[in-house]
Scaffold this motif. Structure first.
Motif, mmCIF file in Angstrom:
data_model
loop_
_atom_site.group_PDB
_atom_site.id
_atom_site.type_symbol
_atom_site.label_atom_id
_atom_site.label_comp_id
_atom_site.label_asym_id
_atom_site.label_seq_id
_atom_site.Cartn_x
_atom_site.Cartn_y
_atom_site.Cartn_z
ATOM 1 N N ARG A 119 4.703 6.908 2.417
ATOM 2 C CA ARG A 119 5.183 5.650 2.952
ATOM 3 C C ARG A 119 4.795 4.501 2.032
ATOM 4 N NH1 ARG A 119 6.974 9.215 5.460
ATOM 5 N NH2 ARG A 119 6.954 9.572 7.704
ATOM 6 N N SER A 120 5.628 3.494 2.021
ATOM 7 C CA SER A 120 5.293 2.209 1.437
ATOM 8 C C SER A 120 4.986 1.303 2.621
ATOM 9 C CB SER A 120 6.479 1.661 0.635
ATOM 10 O OG SER A 120 6.200 0.350 0.209
ATOM 11 N N ILE A 121 3.822 0.686 2.590
ATOM 12 C CA ILE A 121 3.408 -0.170 3.704
ATOM 13 C C ILE A 121 3.159 -1.572 3.156
ATOM 14 C CG2 ILE A 121 1.737 -0.542 5.550
ATOM 15 C CD1 ILE A 121 1.164 2.516 5.420
ATOM 16 N N CYS A 173 -4.428 3.131 -3.973
ATOM 17 C CA CYS A 173 -3.045 3.142 -3.497
ATOM 18 C C CYS A 173 -2.472 1.745 -3.391
ATOM 19 C CB CYS A 173 -2.969 3.848 -2.155
ATOM 20 S SG CYS A 173 -3.491 5.565 -2.228
ATOM 21 N N LEU A 174 -3.169 0.771 -3.929
ATOM 22 C CA LEU A 174 -2.706 -0.618 -3.877
ATOM 23 C C LEU A 174 -1.733 -0.848 -5.012
ATOM 24 C CD1 LEU A 174 -3.144 -3.449 -2.612
ATOM 25 C CD2 LEU A 174 -4.929 -3.787 -4.304
ATOM 26 N N LYS A 175 -0.553 -1.330 -4.699
ATOM 27 C CA LYS A 175 0.452 -1.573 -5.744
ATOM 28 C C LYS A 175 0.352 -2.989 -6.282
ATOM 29 C CE LYS A 175 5.361 -1.703 -6.732
ATOM 30 N NZ LYS A 175 6.667 -1.828 -6.154
ATOM 31 N N TYR A 182 0.859 -1.180 0.000
ATOM 32 C CA TYR A 182 0.000 0.000 0.000
ATOM 33 C C TYR A 182 0.892 1.224 0.000
ATOM 34 C CZ TYR A 182 -3.307 3.482 1.782
ATOM 35 O OH TYR A 182 -4.080 4.593 1.946
ATOM 36 N N HIS A 183 0.598 2.167 -0.883
ATOM 37 C CA HIS A 183 1.371 3.409 -0.931
ATOM 38 C C HIS A 183 0.545 4.521 -0.301
ATOM 39 C CE1 HIS A 183 4.715 1.878 -3.178
ATOM 40 N NE2 HIS A 183 3.851 1.197 -3.907
#
Length: 175
Positions: free
Chosen positions: A142-144, A170-172, A13-14
């Motif tokens: 943030r990258s989570i 925001c889902l990569k 998640y970004h």
């Protein structure tokens, strides 16, 4: 932590802002059940406590309640639809030191345990949990990585992916 878990399914998640990080925590809180363990890793200032503030909101904790890191007290309890046990293991030096605190009842009990710095207690934590790895990508971004460990948490991430992550845009990726 690499190699700790045999298989990982990671969703990334970004977060573009502190508000998005808090919103992710809130979405997790709405899906959480009694006995859930949420572990948060990341450098100082990556948003672990901010995430827990959102988790508290999703669990129905009074919005006027201030969620702060329990670094010096080890645990804060917040009342909501389920109790939230917010643990900070930053000052715990070994898993044995963690075990001596007698916090097991909060990890397998009637509420949700959110644990910052879980790597300080790896050997004593439940084998199944939902792990969030927060990393800086910019001053507010943030990258989570979301890592479900166990069937319960795989289902929770599937629900989270459908309810929140896909809608946020925001889902990569899932691997």
């Amino acid at each position: 932590m690499t190699g700790l878990f045999e298989q990982e399914r990671v969703t990334v998640y970004h977060s573009a802002s502190p508000e998005q990080t808090r919103a992710l925590g809130e979405a997790v809180g709405r899906l959480a059940d009694a006995g859930d363990v949420i572990a948060l890793t990341g450098e100082l200032g990556t948003g672990k406590t901010l995430f827990v503030g959102g988790l508290a909101r999703g669990l129905g904790v009074d919005p006027a309640a201030y969620v702060s890191s329990p670094t010096f007290t080890i645990m804060h309890r917040h009342r909501g639809r389920l109790p939230l046990y917010h643990l900070d293991l930053y000052r715990i030096e070994t898993p044995e030191a963690f075990a001596s605190l007698g916090l097991d009842e909060y990890l397998e009990g009637d509420g949700v345990a959110a644990i910052e710095w879980p790597e300080h207690g790896w050997g004593c934590l439940p084998k199944e949990m939902l792990l969030f790895r927060l990393q800086y990508t910019g001053s507010d971004t943030r990258s989570i990585e979301i890592v479900p460990i166990g069937d319960r948490y795989m289902k929770l991430v599937q629900a989270l992916t459908g309810d929140f992550l896909a809608a946020s845009g925001c889902l990569k990726a899932s691997t």
